[in-house]
Write a protein that holds these residues in place. Structure first.
Motif, PDB file in Angstrom:
ATOM      1  N   LEU B 136       2.894  47.232 -13.161  1.00 21.76           N
ATOM      2  CA  LEU B 136       1.476  47.158 -13.508  1.00 21.76           C
ATOM      3  C   LEU B 136       1.036  48.366 -14.314  1.00 21.76           C
ATOM      4  O   LEU B 136       0.338  48.229 -15.312  1.00 21.76           O
ATOM      5  N   VAL B 137       1.474  49.571 -13.896  1.00 19.78           N
ATOM      6  CA  VAL B 137       0.965  50.753 -14.596  1.00 19.78           C
ATOM      7  C   VAL B 137       1.575  50.834 -15.992  1.00 19.78           C
ATOM      8  O   VAL B 137       0.879  51.180 -16.963  1.00 19.78           O
ATOM      9  N   PHE B 139       2.492  48.265 -17.737  1.00 15.19           N
ATOM     10  CA  PHE B 139       1.812  47.183 -18.463  1.00 15.19           C
ATOM     11  C   PHE B 139       0.479  47.688 -19.015  1.00 15.19           C
ATOM     12  O   PHE B 139       0.138  47.463 -20.180  1.00 15.19           O
ATOM     13  N   GLY B 140      -0.263  48.431 -18.156  1.00 17.51           N
ATOM     14  CA  GLY B 140      -1.524  49.028 -18.609  1.00 17.51           C
ATOM     15  C   GLY B 140      -1.292  49.991 -19.753  1.00 17.51           C
ATOM     16  O   GLY B 140      -2.015  49.990 -20.751  1.00 17.51           O
ATOM     17  N   LEU B 141      -0.245  50.814 -19.622  1.00 15.19           N
ATOM     18  CA  LEU B 141       0.068  51.784 -20.665  1.00 15.19           C
ATOM     19  C   LEU B 141       0.393  51.072 -21.974  1.00 15.19           C
ATOM     20  O   LEU B 141      -0.025  51.504 -23.057  1.00 15.19           O
ATOM     21  N   ILE B 143      -0.732  48.219 -22.987  1.00 16.00           N
ATOM     22  CA  ILE B 143      -1.997  47.759 -23.593  1.00 16.00           C
ATOM     23  C   ILE B 143      -2.672  48.915 -24.319  1.00 16.00           C
ATOM     24  O   ILE B 143      -3.135  48.782 -25.457  1.00 16.00           O
ATOM     25  N   VAL B 144      -2.710  50.084 -23.642  1.00 16.84           N
ATOM     26  CA  VAL B 144      -3.404  51.228 -24.232  1.00 16.84           C
ATOM     27  C   VAL B 144      -2.727  51.649 -25.533  1.00 16.84           C
ATOM     28  O   VAL B 144      -3.385  51.809 -26.573  1.00 16.84           O
TER      29      VAL B 144
END
Lengths: 401, 343
Positions: B136-137, B139-141, B143-144
């Motif tokens: 998840l983290v 994946f967030g990175l 996106i960023v």
């Protein structure tokens, strides 16, 4: 009441009140005021809140309870949309059979994919679901064009048979979806009180009723022995195997149920606006429901609804803010400072909403694994501790007596 | 026969990209035990390194050229890149032409730095957390990173050309005794494949023949014991993360002329690379490379018209289909070791 204990029933009442009074709650600012852009009480957005809320509640039944992280849930939503649109094309414009069929078809599809994917767990499960969803997306985009209409997306046309309805209305346009004969989904009633205007839309209330039903079912599942079994799978599946229990039927049931929720969301989406496109099945769409659930709080009852509402609300608001609006807000500052602040905020607004979302999501995963719900609980605890602190302080005085 | 050779060749360049990304993913997973969903973003950043170098080299200033006039009769303003004015027109033009290969030099330090920052700043804190949190983290990175690139470079693909020397195509048919023009293969893809082979060979040689590589391999097998021997294994793993980021970045740099870089190319490749890793066997470096080439070639065979006419749409799903079959019949993948990520 309704088989819920007092705490859950109160929670249910809160959700019901929020859902049914949403046109009021989401429209706190008068229509002509400068703050009206923060209003979210128009039907299209409210429907999206509720539909994605249903989607996230369903995802949470799988991920929150069993810990199986599916990266392909959007496939079920897409399949649900397609089947609903096909009902509109072939049968008629009433939404209830369409929604029923989309739930059933998505459930069958989930049964098929779940039966295969659930043979593995952990990251392999994530990748299997991802692979299935991408396969469905690619097929919908290319070979299945006769069914899905490929890139253009499935739409209603004047040539559709619609055996229980009419192919075209009297004035020669495509008929619109209805709940009962004569009660159109898009019909709305505007209530004007002074400077405020509130819109009550048939489609929204239909979605809201389904949300309440979905929420109620999810509470029952969370509190049932079945839900207990799913939580046991999450905490230690191996131990369950050692006690001689086959966990697969339970996880498969959870997978199918959450697939049916996604199908319901897809069916509702198509009922509100009768078209369906392949991009609804892409893995970024699956990623979105993961974001919603985690952001709100996976494994909690209310979390997914909060997360869905939060993301959809800010997506809408952030996309609307542009540099001019910002300049308006910071006009009281000296010019240089104003420009500086606007330049800094600029990448995060408008089209940069996804950047904000990504950063927010990372922060939540890093610092607040329980999501917004955990954040709320922590704040509540802080206050409680303070008051308890004073209590013990008072208590500490008493023993001297 | 010539059609088969052509398809194998066609599969090689995509297969090389899959293999390079999957190699990096496996390095990270094997050393640090982290599932890195941001690896595709590193590939994309590599491709944008090439774009950046091209832009820097073509930075220009305007000069008034008295010999030419525009349609109004005024002296024409001509843009002259700084590079050309410094090194003379011919050398300057040659440097601009070779922007993509030059970008390699630029990309290596940048990618290693990004890798270090990512590992020390973020991923370090996730070793003890469940795999789902790591996914998840990162994946967030991803996106960023993707959105940051989109902010600076826009949403449209940016064409980035290969040097002129490699623009044409190579006629394999003549070489192998078939008709001319039967097997035509662009030079740059040949370069890409050789480059990938070089990098893959380099990484394996590094792990196999240097003391550093030996320690890393020992650490992959048993991290705790290596640590007890008084070796700072964490630092070496951080360096491996930087190396994996550099491999992904270089794969991206060289891929820029094949496919114009856009901000979501990382995500597109990421999904496939994960499938490649799983097919090859989680944690197996040779498996990742083998599966990368295998799936690349399979994909190109499936896109032949003869195959498509029998099984329509097979080219779209072949990789996923293979992955599903492999995962269900050979849970460890082609070359997976025992005890890695089994549950």
């Amino acid at each position: 009441m309704f088989g819920l204990d007092k705490k859950d029933f109160n929670l249910f009442l809160v959700v019901a009140a929020m859902a049914l009074l949403a046109p009021f709650i989401l429209n706190p600012f008068p229509t002509d005021s400068a703050l009206a852009q923060f209003n979210a009480g128009y039907p299209d957005l409210m429907q999206r809140f509720v539909i994605f809320g249903i989607f996230a509640i369903g995802f949470n039944i799988l991920f929150g309870l069993t810990g199986y992280l599916s990266f392909g849930h959007a496939a079920f939503l897409g399949v649900g949309s397609y089947s609903a649109v096909w009902v509109f094309k072939l049968l008629g414009m009433n939404v209830l059979p369409a929604i029923a069929l989309s739930v059933v078809v998505a459930g069958l599809f989930a049964l098929l994919i779940g039966f295969v994917s659930l043979r593995r767990s952990g990251i392999y499960f994530s990748i299997l679901t991802l692979a299935f969803a991408q396969m469905s997306f690619n097929l919908a985009y290319s070979v299945l064009t006769p069914i899905t209409n490929g890139e253009t997306g499935l739409q209603l046309t004047l040539n559709d048979p619609r055996i229980l309805g009419s192919s075209a209305t009297a004035d020669g346009s495509i008929p619109v979806t209805n709940l009962l004969p004569g009660l159109e989904i898009r019909s709305a009633y505007d209530l004007v009180i002074g400077p405020w205007s509130f819109t009550f839309n048939v489609g929204y209330y239909l979605c809201a009723l389904f949300l309440l039903l979905a929420f109620y079912l999810s509470v029952r599942i969370f509190r049932s022995p079945f839900g207990m079994m799913l939580r046991a799978v999450k905490s230690n599946q191996q131990r369950m195997h050692y006690t001689g229990l086959n966990t697969r039927p339970y996880t498969l049931a959870a997978f199918v149920i959450s697939g049916m929720y996604a199908g319901l969301a897809g069916g509702l989406m198509a009922s509100m606006d009768p078209l369906a496109g392949a991009e609804r099945m892409q893995w970024t769409a699956s990623g979105e429901v993961v974001l919603m659930t985690i952001l709100g709080g996976a494994g909690t009852l209310i979390g997914p609804v909060l997360g869905a509402g939060f993301i959809k609300y800010f997506e809408n608001i952030f996309s609307k803010i542009n540099d001019n609006v910002l300049h308006g807000w910071f006009a009281f500052m000296p010019d240089g400072l104003e420009d500086f602040i606007v330049t800094i905020i600029h990448p995060f607004i408008g089209k940069g909403w996804h950047l904000t979302l990504g950063i927010l999501f990372m922060l939540v995963v890093i610092f607040l694994p329980g999501g917004l719900v955990e954040g709320g609980q922590r704040i509540a605890k802080m206050f409680r501790k303070k008051s308890e602190g004073t209590d013990t302080h008072v208590d500490a005085k008493h023993p001297a007596e | 026969m010539d059609a088969i050779i052509l398809q194998i060749l066609n599969g090689l360049d995509k297969g090389s990209a899959y293999a390079l990304i999957a190699l990096g993913l496996t390095l990270i997973f094997g050393t640090l035990g982290v599932v890195n969903f941001a690896h595709g973003a590193l590939f994309m950043i590599g491709a944008f390194c090439a774009v950046t170098v091209q832009r820097i080299l073509t930075l220009s200033y305007e000069v008034v050229d008295e010999t030419q006039t525009d349609f109004l009769g005024n002296p024409l303003k001509v843009k002259v890149p700084y590079v050309e004015s410094w090194f003379g027109p011919e050398t300057g033009a040659a440097i601009i032409d070779w922007a993509v290969p030059l970008a390699i030099l630029f990309a290596i330090p940048i990618m290693i730095a990004i890798g270090f920052i990512m590992e020390r700043g973020l991923i370090k804190h996730f070793y003890k957390r469940p795999h789902a949190d790591q996914i998840l983290v990162t994946f967030g990175l991803a996106i960023v990173l993707q959105e940051v690139i989109k902010y600076f470079y826009g949403a449209n693909p940016i064409p980035t050309g290969a040097p002129d020397v490699f623009r044409g195509s190579f006629d394999f048919g003549v070489l192998l005794g078939f008709d001319p023009n039967a097997i035509i293969y662009p030079y740059w893809r040949l370069v890409y494949f050789s480059f990938a082979a070089l990098i893959i060979g380099g990484v394996f040689a590094f792990l196999q023949f240097t003391t550093f590589g030996m320690v890393v391999r020992a650490g992959m097998a048993d991290r705790e014991t290596v640590g007890l021997l008084g070796i700072n294994i964490d630092r070496r793993f951080t360096i491996m993360f930087g190396l994996a980021a550099a491999v992904a970045g270089l794969a991206g740099v060289m891929y820029a002329p094949i496919n114009s870089p856009n901000y979501h190319m990382g995500m597109d490749f990421l999904v496939l690379s994960f499938v490649v890793v799983v097919v090859g066997g989680m944690g197996s470096l040779p498996g990742a490379v083998l599966a990368g080439f295998l799936l690349g070639i399979l994909e190109s065979f499936a896109s032949m018209n003869e195959v498509k006419s029998i099984l329509p749409g097979i080219d779209q799903i072949i990789i996923y289909l293979v992955a599903i079959i492999i995962l269900l019949t050979r849970p460890r993948g082609l070359m997976g070791r025992k005890g890695v990520m089994e549950d």
